[in-house]
Design an enzyme around this catalytic site. Structure first.
Site, PDB file in Angstrom:
ATOM      1  N   HIS A  14       0.814  -1.223   0.000  1.00  0.00           N
ATOM      2  CA  HIS A  14       0.000   0.000   0.000  1.00  0.00           C
ATOM      3  C   HIS A  14       0.846   1.271   0.000  1.00  0.00           C
ATOM      4  O   HIS A  14       0.399   2.304  -0.499  1.00  0.00           O
ATOM      5  CB  HIS A  14      -0.935   0.004   1.210  1.00  0.00           C
ATOM      6  CG  HIS A  14      -2.160  -0.823   0.994  1.00  0.00           C
ATOM      7  ND1 HIS A  14      -3.386  -0.284   0.675  1.00  0.00           N
ATOM      8  CD2 HIS A  14      -2.347  -2.164   1.029  1.00  0.00           C
ATOM      9  CE1 HIS A  14      -4.280  -1.254   0.525  1.00  0.00           C
ATOM     10  NE2 HIS A  14      -3.675  -2.395   0.736  1.00  0.00           N
ATOM     11  N   SER A  18       4.498   7.446   3.146  1.00  0.00           N
ATOM     12  CA  SER A  18       3.352   8.362   3.195  1.00  0.00           C
ATOM     13  C   SER A  18       2.126   7.666   3.794  1.00  0.00           C
ATOM     14  O   SER A  18       1.264   8.310   4.385  1.00  0.00           O
ATOM     15  CB  SER A  18       3.026   8.907   1.804  1.00  0.00           C
ATOM     16  OG  SER A  18       2.819   7.845   0.887  1.00  0.00           O
TER      17      SER A  18
END
Length: 331
Positions: free
Chosen positions: A72, A82
């Site tokens: 992911h 992030s």
């Protein structure tokens, strides 16, 4: 003849010097290296490995999280952690997006970060911790040890609204799934191998009910349906409830090629699993991996390596976060 030989000799030296310079430039461009912290924090990788082992011993399901994290995070723009950032007042972060449903255990990345910070403050990035914990989590699950480079720096922004541009969904067509993976350099056998991560963990009923209600998908193995209905008794499950089906009931805690045998037997839980076993582009690799675990591990290792090196921030880009859930400017 002597003059000609000398000229050739000097041309050869110039040629090999140029090749050497190109090689050095390409290494500097990537910015990643094996054992990147050998001088600045020699114990970093050992600390991460030890923490992953301890956390796995206490909370077995952390290993699935390490594996999901790398997918992911690294798939979306850059392998820059992030995914770990909290939302701000203005922007919803990646981990709050619908595509991140079911993601958990981010606090354990913070546990590892704190252990590394005690040894070497401000040196090791959260992005590297995320990647290396995935490497060690794969081993904890019985998968291959994959030598991965480090040297990533952390991004400062996280935006939920860009996820759908990058991440394939479990309901997407196989053409779109293959295209999304191809965009970051992963070919068809690599896609088949990475989806073998569905060999471990569990799938929430939210992602399954469309195959069970209002009518059962006729492509599901009828022997598998009663178990799925028992685990997912509600057509509209509560997303906060603990309602899920194990991805692989045979070896649920082991990363192995049993997944491929299951999906060839129409026991794949999600549409993407079913498509993988039936699409003419992917089925030959599914059959090969079902027969040969070494081949699965080889392709899985190659794909994880490519994923881990997707567009990293290096050099002066990004930062080394003090906390993995906050950009430094917010401290």
């Amino acid at each position: 003849m002597k003059m000609g030989s000398r000229a050739l000799f000097f041309l050869a030296i110039l040629f090999f010097s140029a090749l050497s310079a190109i090689a050095e430039d390409s290494h500097e461009t990537s910015g990643l290296a094996m054992n990147y912290y050998k001088d600045t924090c020699p114990q970093a990788e050992d600390i991460i490995k030890e923490q992953v082992k301890l956390l796995y011993k206490r909370h077995k399901n952390t290993a699935f999280s390490w594996l999901r994290n790398i997918f992911h995070d690294c798939f979306v723009e850059s392998c820059d952690a992030s995914l770990l950032l909290d939302s701000t007042r203005r922007v919803l972060s990646e981990k709050e997006a619908d595509r991140s449903f079911g993601m958990r255990n981010f606090r354990y990345i913070e546990t590892i970060k704190e252990a590394v910070e005690r040894e070497c403050p401000g040196v090791v990035s959260c992005a590297d911790i995320l990647v290396l914990s995935a490497r060690d989590g794969i081993v904890a699950l019985g998968g291959p040890y994959i030598p991965l480079k480090s040297g990533r720096r952390d991004g400062r922004k996280s935006r939920a609204d860009i996820l759908e541009q990058y991440l394939p969904d479990h309901n997407d067509s196989m053409s779109l799934v293959l295209e999304r993976f191809s965009n970051i350099g992963i070919n068809t056998p690599g896609v088949v191998a990475l989806l073998g991560a569905h060999s471990v963990g569990r799938t929430h009923c939210v992602k399954l009910v469309h195959r069970l209600y209002p009518e059962v998908d006729p492509q599901l193995n009828p022997d598998h349906v009663p178990h799925m209905l028992k685990k997912c008794p509600d057509p509209i499950p509560d997303p906060k409830a603990v309602q899920y089906v194990r991805n692989d009931r045979g070896t649920p805690m082991k990363l192995d090629n049993n997944y491929y045998r299951n999906i060839l037997d129409n026991k794949g839980l999600m549409l993407v699993d079913h498509q993988l076993a039936t699409d003419k582009r992917t089925k030959p690799y599914v059959k090969k991996m079902a027969k040969n675990q070494d081949y699965f591990f080889k392709e899985f290792s190659r794909a994880i390596t490519i994923l881990s090196e997707n567009n990293p921030l290096t050099g002066s880009k990004g930062e080394i976060r003090k906390q993995c859930n906050l950009a430094n400017k917010l401290h």
